[in-house]
Design a protein around this motif. Structure first.
Motif, short mmCIF file in Angstrom:
data_model
loop_
_atom_site.label_atom_id
_atom_site.label_comp_id
_atom_site.label_asym_id
_atom_site.label_seq_id
_atom_site.Cartn_x
_atom_site.Cartn_y
_atom_site.Cartn_z
N UNK A 402 0.83 -1.21 0.00
CA UNK A 402 0.00 0.00 0.00
C UNK A 402 0.86 1.25 0.00
N UNK A 403 1.93 1.25 0.80
CA UNK A 403 2.80 2.42 0.88
C UNK A 403 3.53 2.67 -0.44
N UNK A 404 3.91 1.58 -1.12
CA UNK A 404 4.65 1.71 -2.38
C UNK A 404 3.74 1.79 -3.59
N UNK A 405 2.41 1.74 -3.34
CA UNK A 405 1.42 1.81 -4.42
C UNK A 405 1.67 0.73 -5.47
N UNK A 406 1.78 -0.52 -4.99
CA UNK A 406 2.00 -1.65 -5.88
C UNK A 406 1.21 -2.84 -5.34
N UNK A 407 1.40 -4.01 -5.92
CA UNK A 407 0.70 -5.21 -5.46
C UNK A 407 1.59 -6.02 -4.52
N UNK A 408 0.96 -6.95 -3.77
CA UNK A 408 1.70 -7.71 -2.76
C UNK A 408 2.76 -8.58 -3.41
N UNK A 409 2.44 -9.19 -4.55
CA UNK A 409 3.42 -10.08 -5.17
C UNK A 409 4.67 -9.35 -5.62
N UNK A 410 4.59 -8.02 -5.78
CA UNK A 410 5.76 -7.26 -6.21
C UNK A 410 6.72 -6.96 -5.05
N UNK A 411 6.24 -7.03 -3.83
CA UNK A 411 7.12 -6.74 -2.69
C UNK A 411 7.68 -8.02 -2.08
N UNK A 412 7.22 -9.18 -2.57
CA UNK A 412 7.75 -10.45 -2.08
C UNK A 412 8.96 -10.82 -2.94
N UNK A 413 10.12 -10.80 -2.32
CA UNK A 413 11.35 -11.10 -3.05
C UNK A 413 11.68 -12.59 -3.07
#
Length: 747
Positions: A402-413
């Motif tokens: 939410x903070x990065x204005x993206x989807x959850x799968x994009x923040x999972x490395x």
């Protein structure tokens, strides 16, 4: 109910509550002729006989079978009746847990480890989300929980570690040594992961979390992206977040590949590794007496942090989207064999079955502890903790998205270290308020989770060493293992250390455990026999395993584990670290590790056959598939009762009983568990060692036998308390004159 004459009691000896007999406790430091004379006199008084029959003249059957042998100075029972309390060459006592709470917390701390926090959420996300819970729960009930129960029962019944327990089937003793090699390999990199949490823990005390700033000392400013970066000024299209770059370039100083070697250990991570091993050594220096106390913190503190992070995380914007992303089911994945394979591996390694640690922990229990209930409590707690960790992890990752204005799968490395040291630190840094506080709590939680699991794995190795070399003290064994573990761990704190960690995890913690666990189940349920194993369980806890347990142990688990192994071999792909392959030399080392661990099985089998008794080779081989002389309950009194109940003969009896190598035990600890009665009213009698005996009937043999436990029913304890109070009152009352003259009562 009349007692069996074979038990050493007279015909018609009633064991009702009214026949309770109290015996004064006899504690001696040296067994002398006068000591046996006193005990023989006590036996005559209790049984009402004029003389001791020839068959009762042995000091073993004192007080008509209701008394223990006299206690030696170390609390172990001595004498020639059996090996249950025979002192070893070192004369040391085998430890016991301070209480059952310490045992339960230690098992929870062992099972609830790093894998629950950073492996389960990502595994569930990759394999169908909420739909993954269905195969996971099925596998937990049909494989994980039965295996957990079986290993706890093996250790508790025999009071042996994961190698000596194979006295049950000596031909498979190599399984224990193979598990020791696998456990040593796993704990070597497990503590290295703890060192990373220590590094991040100290880094979290900075006024600004260091992974949120592109520092020129370690960052490539042409690629690094932090919250203050102007993307238009970057000259490279291959950008990388500051959190990921901090982990790879500053913490690990990772090399692109290991074709030219792994490099030298980093001094900062070396100090963190040293601190981790020092804490482990202090935890294990006194065995379960010290590790049991530490378990109060390592088992409870992580839950405090998890609930704190959950409460804070679900109140943040975007958390709901992350939790929905985690739980959203993909029902079509249920037909994918890969999902079931992932469920088995997650359940298997989360519960730590197959490593020998469960056998080691339960070997310090009392024989009558409710092992089935313990297995149910711990396995359910492990499952619920994994689900809780998933809510915590994805709730906070949802806030990051939410903070990065993206989807959850994009923040999972990715899973594992990437999730713990890249995605999660970035999410913590975006916490409003004081992110340093939550970062400190999170990495301290990870470290305590690691301590709980590493304590069990390391303790398993230490127990094997002490049982094979009884003259080594606990602190010496702990020191040797800690030093060797630290030296081996230096490999993982090099620039190529993560490559080696991934290699050892794949070969040392995967294939080996599956194969050895399959052999373990087959040896116990098919070679030793499910009937014999059920008899042992019934003798221990008073209830016989039902058809659910028997089906899982004897049929489903062996077939399932073999199917999993075949599936893993058929679908095997070349091992990679990320997208980078391994050189041939590294792969050869991995296969050598598997070969060495599995070779222990045939090598130990040959050794057992060589040392076995028998005139022909066939007789020697056959004897290795039968229980050895030291298999059975550890205490002499309970061993005799077990032999009577099952109708088995003691392989070593009489003059040869001193050859049975049994560890001495500490005095029985108090137990506050409600007693388990047999058919009808259970009747108790006091024994010299503080235990009590009641009557049971073995369902498989129909034999009536006496069972000694280390606690008394409440009514009996109240009766003893009243008697002690009466004796104290009489002792303090004035005594009459010894000369027979009347006492002068005048003032």
């Amino acid at each position: 109910m009349g007692a069996d004459p074979a038990m050493g009691a007279e015909e018609g000896d009633d064991l009702g509550d009214e026949s309770y007999i109290e015996v004064e406790q006899v504690v001696v430091t040296e067994v002398t002729t006068e000591t046996w004379s006193e005990i023989d006199t006590a036996q005559l008084q209790l049984t009402g006989r004029d003389a001791i029959p020839e068959e009762d003249s042995s000091p073993v059957d004192v007080a008509d079978g209701f008394t223990d042998l006299p206690l030696t100075e170390n609390g172990a029972s001595g004498g020639a009746g059996g090996g249950g309390g025979e002192a070893g060459d070192d004369g040391q006592k085998r430890e016991r847990w301070g209480n059952r709470v310490e045992f339960l917390l230690s098992c929870i701390a062992m099972s609830v480890g790093l894998g629950n926090v950073w492996r389960f959420p990502f595994t569930a996300y990759e394999n169908g989300g909420g739909a993954f819970l269905i195969p996971y729960i099925i596998v937990l009930l049909s494989i994980g929980k039965p295996l957990y129960y079986m290993e706890l029962a093996m250790g508790q019944f025999s009071s042996h570690g994961s190698v000596r327990v194979w006295s049950v089937v000596p031909a498979f003793r190599g399984v224990g040594y193979g598990q020791m090699i696998a456990t040593s390999a796993v704990v070597s990199y497990y503590v290295a992961l703890m060192a990373l949490t220590v590094f991040y823990f100290f880094a979290s005390f900075s006024s600004v979390l260091p992974w949120m700033v592109c520092d020129p000392s370690w960052a490539d400013l042409t690629r690094c992206v932090d919250p203050t970066t102007n993307l238009s000024q970057l000259t490279s299209n291959d950008t990388m977040g500051s959190t990921e770059m901090y982990f790879q370039f500053n913490v690990l100083k990772e090399v692109p590949n290991i074709d030219n070697g792994i490099g030298a250990p980093d001094w900062r991570l070396t100090l963190c590794l040293l601190l981790s091993w020092v804490i482990l050594f202090l935890t294990l220096v006194k065995g379960v007496q010290s590790s049991g106390k530490v378990a109060y913190f390592t088992a409870i503190f992580p839950y405090v942090v998890l609930f704190t992070l959950l409460i804070r995380g679900v109140t943040l914007p975007g958390a709901y989207d992350g939790i929905i992303f985690y739980l959203k089911p993909t029902w079509s994945e249920l037909l994918n064999p890969k999902v079931w394979y992932a469920a088995v591996t997650q359940s298997f390694f989360s519960l730590s079955v197959g490593f020998g640690s469960l056998i080691m922990y339960s070997s310090y229990n009392d024989l009558e502890d409710p092992v089935a209930r313990d297995a149910a409590i711990i396995s359910v707690a492990d499952m619920l903790t994994s689900l809780l960790a998933g809510f915590v992890i994805f709730g906070i990752l949802g806030n990051l998205a939410h903070e990065l204005d993206t989807t959850v799968d994009q923040v999972i490395k990715g899973g594992g270290t990437s999730l713990a040291f890249v995605s999660y630190p970035q999410a913590l840094a975006n916490f409003p308020g004081v992110p340093q506080l939550f970062a400190v709590l999170f990495f301290l939680m990870l470290f305590t989770l690691g301590v709980g699991s590493a304590t069990a794995l390391t303790g398993c190795v230490i127990t094997i060493i002490r049982e094979d070399f009884p003259r080594i003290q606990q602190w010496q064994a702990a020191g040797i293992v800690s030093v060797l573990g630290f030296l081996l761990g230096l490999v993982y704190v090099t620039p190529g250390g993560q490559f080696i960690l991934n290699l050892v995890d794949h070969f040392g913690g995967g294939f080996i455990i599956f194969i050895l666990a399959t052999l373990e189940v087959v040896a116990i349920q098919w070679v030793y026999g499910i009937k014999n194993f059920s008899d042992d369980l019934e003798f221990m806890i008073g209830t016989r395993p039902n058809y659910y347990w028997k089906f899982c142990w004897a049929v489903f688990i062996p077939l399932a584990l073999m199917a999993i192994f075949i599936y893993a071999v058929v679908t095997m792909k070349p091992l990679t670290y990320g997208k980078i392959g391994y050189p041939n030399s590294a792969m050869i080392c991995g296969w050598v590790l598997i070969t060495v661990a599995l070779l222990t099985v045939p090598v130990c089998f040959v050794y057992e056959v060589y040392n076995a008794k028998g005139r022909t080779l066939l007789e020697r081989v056959r004897s290795t598939f039968q229980p050895a002389a030291d298999w059975g309950p550890a205490e002499n009194e309970q061993r005799k009762e077990w032999l009577q109940a099952t109708g088995r003969k003691d392989p070593l009896a009489g003059r040869e009983s001193h050859r049975r190598p049994r560890p001495p035990l500490q005095p029985r600890r108090p137990s506050y568990r409600r007693t388990v009665s047999g058919e009808g009213r259970a009747a108790y009698r006091r024994t010299v060692s503080g235990g009590h005996t009641f009557q049971r009937t073995m369902s498989s043999t129909g034999r009536t036998y006496r069972r000694t436990v280390s606690h008394a029913p409440p009514s009996l304890e109240q009766r003893q308390q009243r008697r002690h109070t009466e004796l104290a009152r009489r002792h303090s009352a004035p005594r009459p004159p010894t000369d027979g003259a009347s006492r002068d009562t005048s003032v």
